[in-house]
Design an enzyme around this catalytic site. Sequence first.
Site, PDB file in Angstrom:
ATOM      1  N   LYS A  73      10.354  19.489   5.028  1.00  0.00           N
ATOM      2  CA  LYS A  73      10.618  18.163   5.599  1.00  0.00           C
ATOM      3  C   LYS A  73      12.053  17.767   5.266  1.00  0.00           C
ATOM      4  CE  LYS A  73       9.800  13.274   4.950  1.00  0.00           C
ATOM      5  NZ  LYS A  73       8.982  12.181   4.420  1.00  0.00           N
ATOM      6  N   GLY A 124       8.162   3.060   2.658  1.00  0.00           N
ATOM      7  CA  GLY A 124       7.560   2.237   1.606  1.00  0.00           C
ATOM      8  C   GLY A 124       7.413   0.771   1.957  1.00  0.00           C
ATOM      9  N   ALA A 138       6.562   7.277   7.766  1.00  0.00           N
ATOM     10  CA  ALA A 138       7.073   6.065   7.098  1.00  0.00           C
ATOM     11  C   ALA A 138       6.711   4.788   7.840  1.00  0.00           C
ATOM     12  CB  ALA A 138       8.579   6.106   6.909  1.00  0.00           C
ATOM     13  N   GLY A 139       6.346   3.788   7.069  1.00  0.00           N
ATOM     14  CA  GLY A 139       6.113   2.448   7.607  1.00  0.00           C
ATOM     15  C   GLY A 139       4.664   2.052   7.743  1.00  0.00           C
ATOM     16  N   ASN A 176       2.596   7.905   2.436  1.00  0.00           N
ATOM     17  CA  ASN A 176       2.464   8.039   0.987  1.00  0.00           C
ATOM     18  C   ASN A 176       2.082   6.703   0.357  1.00  0.00           C
ATOM     19  OD1 ASN A 176       2.730   8.548  -1.769  1.00  0.00           O
ATOM     20  ND2 ASN A 176       4.629   9.612  -1.600  1.00  0.00           N
ATOM     21  N   THR A 177       2.996   5.722   0.460  1.00  0.00           N
ATOM     22  CA  THR A 177       2.798   4.454  -0.248  1.00  0.00           C
ATOM     23  C   THR A 177       1.539   3.713   0.189  1.00  0.00           C
ATOM     24  OG1 THR A 177       5.200   4.342  -0.291  1.00  0.00           O
ATOM     25  CG2 THR A 177       4.034   2.391  -1.009  1.00  0.00           C
TER      26      THR A 177
END
Lengths: 72, 257
Positions: free
Chosen positions: B100, B161, B187-188, B209-210
């Site tokens: 990535k 995040g 992301a997001g 992830n977050t």
Amino acid sequence: MIQDGTLSIRVNGEHRRVRTGMTIAELALELGLEPTKVAVERNLEIVPRSTLSDVAIEDGDDFEIVTFVGGG
Amino acid sequence: MVADGWEVAGRRFTSRLIVGTGKYRSFEQNAAAVEASGAEIVTVAVRRVNISDPNQPLLTDFIDPKRYTYLPNTAGCFTAEEAIRTLRLAREAGGWDLVKLEVLGEARTLYPDMRETLRATETLAREGFLPMVYCVDDPIAAKQLEEAGAVAIMPLGAPIGSGLGIQNRVTIRLIVEGAGVPVLVDAGVGTASDASVAMELGCDGVLMNTAIAEAKDPVMMARAMKLAVESGRLAYLAGRMGQRRYADPSSPLAGMI
């Protein structure tokens, strides 16, 4: 170079002295690392894992030793 | 139903959810969340080994790289050179070339620097890497990345995040329509409905992830995300109804008493 049979190197930014003739694989073991779980860069060049026990450390070598950690 | 799956650079996967391995309270919790998510690919970072305490537990002790495809990232890299150097080390550490790529433009937004990202993609492709590339939600940039050798296009839904959800559905959909390689929102995502939206737009997958790691119960959220990705995908395949501005009764008008 200090003439006491040791070499001056850097590992992950930290100064270190190792004995003359030591290989990278021996350095990894001395550091308590499992050579199959890390990757080694020497003076900005990748050292293939298969050759870690063949490459002798030279005075002034700058090593980066990395592994996988959690990330996104 | 025909088994649904997707392919990136010739590798086939069933799960359309890719999860990160950062920000968890413990390796145990991380491993349990990955398990609950059903993910087959996990992102990992490349960092210096801990020389002062080499006996600390390692990620690989909890999340088996033989069972999960490790996708090494370049998080924290702000130039093409840093990112390429990191991935060369990752390839040596892991022995695989699916990676990535993310080259960041500034710390405040972690928005991608597309000039550097494009340059790094070209070099990596030339060196035999298979880069899945984090990028802006710009259909032209996405095409350029694909031409440069990206094996997957991974536009942000919102800043890394942030948990804000997909901010621009139109551009994500334009990227999907224009792409010849898989598109994953990276992301997001903040909650399950965000993941469903990404899938309903026709994305091949979602990377997060977050949203899982910072949930009060990460393992339960991981399961929620698994189901959200699956339902979003099913809704996309099923083909949603058209939208109307006014009501249309579901019960027959004829035969009223």
